[in-house]
Design an enzyme around this catalytic site. Structure first.
Site, PDB file in Angstrom:
ATOM      1  N   ILE A  50      31.512   4.553 -33.454  1.00  0.00           N
ATOM      2  CA  ILE A  50      30.812   5.473 -33.885  1.00  0.00           C
ATOM      3  C   ILE A  50      29.171   5.544 -33.545  1.00  0.00           C
ATOM      4  CG2 ILE A  50      29.910   6.884 -35.881  1.00  0.00           C
ATOM      5  CD1 ILE A  50      31.967   5.797 -37.608  1.00  0.00           C
ATOM      6  N   THR A  51      28.803   6.115 -32.578  1.00  0.00           N
ATOM      7  CA  THR A  51      27.630   6.020 -32.240  1.00  0.00           C
ATOM      8  C   THR A  51      26.422   6.505 -33.192  1.00  0.00           C
ATOM      9  OG1 THR A  51      27.207   8.288 -31.268  1.00  0.00           O
ATOM     10  CG2 THR A  51      28.236   6.187 -29.791  1.00  0.00           C
TER      11      THR A  51
ATOM     12  N   SER B  18      22.725   5.926 -40.141  1.00  0.00           N
ATOM     13  CA  SER B  18      22.203   6.896 -40.990  1.00  0.00           C
ATOM     14  C   SER B  18      22.960   8.101 -40.839  1.00  0.00           C
ATOM     15  CB  SER B  18      20.893   7.046 -40.624  1.00  0.00           C
ATOM     16  OG  SER B  18      20.458   7.596 -39.483  1.00  0.00           O
ATOM     17  N   GLY B  19      22.623   9.031 -41.848  1.00  0.00           N
ATOM     18  CA  GLY B  19      23.067  10.421 -41.678  1.00  0.00           C
ATOM     19  C   GLY B  19      24.687  10.636 -41.590  1.00  0.00           C
TER      20      GLY B  19
ATOM     21  N   TYR C 187      17.211  21.341 -26.987  1.00  0.00           N
ATOM     22  CA  TYR C 187      18.357  20.784 -28.017  1.00  0.00           C
ATOM     23  C   TYR C 187      19.501  21.717 -27.994  1.00  0.00           C
ATOM     24  CZ  TYR C 187      21.006  19.366 -32.161  1.00  0.00           C
ATOM     25  OH  TYR C 187      21.966  18.980 -32.903  1.00  0.00           O
TER      26      TYR C 187
END
Length: 336
Positions: free
Chosen positions: A48-49, A53-54, A217
């Site tokens: 998992i990159t 956090s989050g 984005y």
């Protein structure tokens, strides 16, 4: 007195919003994973990159609970080690699998340095993975940067396009051999509903002619979807699947570059607590695509709230997806 009155009004408004949200939206998303998911993930290796956090942390916590061996690919090693320590304590307190010689890797947590803003770092990370890891069952491209001021990666790419798309593009391509040899395996790509507001401008992919942080984005998230669909075509017959998702609106630190006026911030915080998903709620679709037997063999699809969703035509344009792939190969140095 005035400050106290305003604070009381904001608190009352926040409470009302919270009650309304819970009334109309229902309770928090429950864990979707029963015993079949646990047995499916037991001992599997998941990368998992941005897992410190989050969404990434919530995804790591849940997959650990299901018995997976999780590799956290993170830019900030200090923060990653701190998060890993917290995750290990939470797993022990919850009675999760204890890592050890007889566990088959279940419940093991590994931290590795990965800076997606540096192609050199991505290559070094992948070299280490290929030397040390005999298998990779699931790759979750989770890390991202959101609406930052204009800045460039180490290699001179606009930061959002460089991290959100190009860094993960190179990472995935360099790990494809390991994923294929570990098949059946899965790739999960985290995009955003905001892809709808982006376009792929091949004349200015690096935003050197103009820069709008919101548009850039959205463009990077559209690129995530186009990448997923093109990769799905290229992986046909390999028993490696790739799917893309949006997590919804989630309370994370992803919006750290967004400026909210001081007077508005208390109200914004109350609204976010009322209506935004928690990281665990937002991570449910990532967890589902990584672990559910229901999506075994499913590839090239777009998901939200653990269900397949329709895409806008621009996200399904095969010619744009192929051209973006070809240009990305050159940009990251796969092709000269």
């Amino acid at each position: 007195m005035a400050v106290a009155t305003v604070a009381a009004l904001l608190a009352a408004l926040g409470g009302a919003l919270w009650l309304a949200a819970r009334r109309f939206l229902g309770p928090s998303v429950q864990r979707l994973h029963g015993s079949e998911h646990s047995s499916f993930m037991h001992g599997k290796t998941v990368l998992i990159t941005g897992a410190n956090s989050g969404l990434g942390r919530a995804t790591a916590a849940e997959l650990l609970r299901l018995g997976a061996r999780v590799i956290m690919g993170c830019r900030d090693l200090e923060r990653a080690e701190e998060a890993a320590g917290q995750l290990r304590r939470e797993l022990r307190q919850a009675g999760g699998p204890e890592p050890g010689p007889s566990s088959g890797g279940a419940g093991e947590l590994v931290v590795k340095h990965l800076d997606l803003a540096s192609l050199r770092s991505v290559r070094a990370f992948c070299q280490e993975m290929l030397q040390e890891e005999p298998q990779l069952d699931v790759l979750i491209n989770n890390a991202g940067i959101f609406q930052c001021p204009y800045m460039k990666t180490e290699d001179g790419f606009e930061m959002q396009f460089g991290v959100n798309h190009l860094g993960h593009f190179l990472l995935t391509n360099l790990l494809l051999g390991l994923l294929k040899s570990s098949a059946p395996s899965r790739i999960v790509v985290v995009s955003s509903k905001l892809y709808k507001y982006g376009d792929i401008n091949f004349e200015d992919l690096n935003s050197e002619q103009s820069y709008n942080k919101s548009f850039c984005y959205s463009r990077s998230k559209l690129a995530n979807i186009l990448f997923t669909r093109e990769l799905a075509h290229r992986l046909e017959g390999t028993n490696v699947t790739v799917n893309v998702l949006h997590p919804g609106i989630v309370r994370t630190n992803l919006g750290r570059h967004i400026h909210i006026p001081l007077l508005v911030k208390p109200l914004f915080n109350l609204v976010s607590w009322a209506f935004f998903k928690t990281p665990l709620e937002g991570a449910q679709t990532s967890i589902y695509l990584a672990s559910s037997p229901e999506v075994e063999g499913v590839s090239g699809k777009y998901f939200g709230d653990c269900k397949e969703e329709e895409l806008l035509p621009k996200a399904m344009d095969e010619s744009v997806a192929r051209k973006l792939w070809d240009i990305s190969e050159v940009m990251v140095g796969i092709l000269k």
